[in-house]
Design a protein around this motif. Sequence first.
Motif, short mmCIF file in Angstrom:
data_model
loop_
_atom_site.label_atom_id
_atom_site.label_comp_id
_atom_site.label_asym_id
_atom_site.label_seq_id
_atom_site.Cartn_x
_atom_site.Cartn_y
_atom_site.Cartn_z
N GLU A 20 0.93 -1.03 -0.19
CA GLU A 20 0.05 -0.03 0.03
C GLU A 20 0.78 1.12 0.11
O GLU A 20 1.32 1.53 1.02
N ASN A 21 0.87 1.95 -1.15
CA ASN A 21 1.68 3.29 -1.22
C ASN A 21 0.74 4.46 -0.69
O ASN A 21 0.36 5.27 -1.34
N ILE A 22 1.03 4.51 0.94
CA ILE A 22 0.15 5.48 1.49
C ILE A 22 0.54 7.08 1.27
O ILE A 22 -0.10 7.90 1.70
N PHE A 23 1.83 7.00 1.09
CA PHE A 23 2.36 8.51 0.74
C PHE A 23 2.76 8.95 -0.57
O PHE A 23 3.13 9.89 -0.90
N LYS A 24 1.88 8.32 -1.38
CA LYS A 24 1.93 8.58 -3.12
C LYS A 24 1.34 9.92 -3.31
O LYS A 24 1.81 10.73 -4.17
N GLN A 25 0.43 10.43 -2.47
CA GLN A 25 -0.31 11.48 -2.79
C GLN A 25 -0.27 12.73 -1.86
O GLN A 25 -1.44 13.28 -1.45
N ASN A 26 0.61 12.87 -1.03
CA ASN A 26 0.85 13.96 0.09
C ASN A 26 -0.36 13.77 0.99
O ASN A 26 -1.12 14.72 1.23
N PRO A 27 -0.16 12.78 1.89
CA PRO A 27 -1.49 12.52 2.63
C PRO A 27 -1.59 13.54 3.83
O PRO A 27 -0.61 14.13 4.38
N TYR A 28 -2.77 13.81 4.39
CA TYR A 28 -2.89 14.30 5.41
C TYR A 28 -3.21 13.31 6.62
O TYR A 28 -3.83 12.51 6.51
N ILE A 29 -2.51 13.49 7.65
CA ILE A 29 -2.35 12.21 8.76
C ILE A 29 -2.79 12.95 9.91
O ILE A 29 -2.28 13.95 10.39
N TYR B 126 3.74 16.04 3.18
CA TYR B 126 2.70 15.65 3.91
C TYR B 126 2.30 16.67 5.01
O TYR B 126 3.07 17.48 5.56
N LYS B 127 1.04 16.59 5.52
CA LYS B 127 0.66 17.20 6.76
C LYS B 127 0.33 16.09 8.01
O LYS B 127 -0.50 15.38 7.62
N ILE B 128 0.89 16.30 8.93
CA ILE B 128 0.68 15.54 10.04
C ILE B 128 0.12 16.38 11.38
O ILE B 128 0.55 17.31 11.74
N PHE B 129 -1.12 16.02 11.60
CA PHE B 129 -1.60 16.93 12.93
C PHE B 129 -1.74 15.90 14.18
O PHE B 129 -1.92 14.86 14.13
N THR B 130 -1.46 16.36 15.40
CA THR B 130 -1.22 15.42 16.56
C THR B 130 -2.07 16.13 17.60
O THR B 130 -2.20 17.30 17.83
N ILE B 131 -2.67 15.16 18.34
CA ILE B 131 -3.70 15.38 19.31
C ILE B 131 -2.89 14.52 20.60
O ILE B 131 -2.64 13.24 20.22
N ASP B 132 -3.08 14.89 21.75
CA ASP B 132 -2.96 14.18 22.83
C ASP B 132 -3.50 14.86 24.02
O ASP B 132 -3.72 16.03 24.20
#
Length: 151
Positions: free
Chosen positions: A41-50, A78-84
Motif C-alpha cells: 500500500e503506497n500510502i504516501f503517494k499523494q501527499n497525505p493528511y495524517i 505531507y501534513k501531520i496533525f497531532t492530538i494528545d
Amino acid sequence: MRRLIISSTNRSNARDTHISDYYITPIDKIIEFLQEFEKSENIFKQNPYIIDPCGGGDEYHPMSYPEAIKMLYSNTDYKIFTIDIREDSLAEFKGDYLKTEIPTKPDIIITNPPFNQAIDIIKKAIGDVKDNGYVIMLLRLNFFGSKERFP
C-alpha cells in the motif's frame, strides 16, 4: 497477505508517571512496519493528511509516529496533525480525541491508543478517516483475544 506484528511488551516506566496509559512506541519499529506496509500500500503517494490522535511525546521523548514518518518520508510533502490528552505531550493540540470533532477527514490515522480506550478510538477513527483511507493502530497482542473486540 503480509503480516507484521509489533509487540508493545518493551514498555518503559512511563506508566508510573502518566495516568493515561502512556507507552513510548519504538521509532525503529514504526519505520519497520511502514516500510513493510508500503510494499503493498503506497500510502504516501499523494501527499497525505495524517492525524496521530494519541501523539505522545514528552520532554525526554519525541512523538513516535510523527518522528518515524519524518525520518522515513522526509522527501514527501505531507501534513501531520497531532492530538494528545496529556498536558505534557508534545502534540500540537491538547485534548481528548474522543471528544474532538475533526473538521477535515484525514487520509491516514495512525497511533498507539491507550489499551483501555482502543475500541472507542478505533471506532471514531474509522468514522473520521476519508473513504478508502487508512486506520493504523498499534495494539497489544492480547487485544485480538478480547471479547469486546469481536464485533
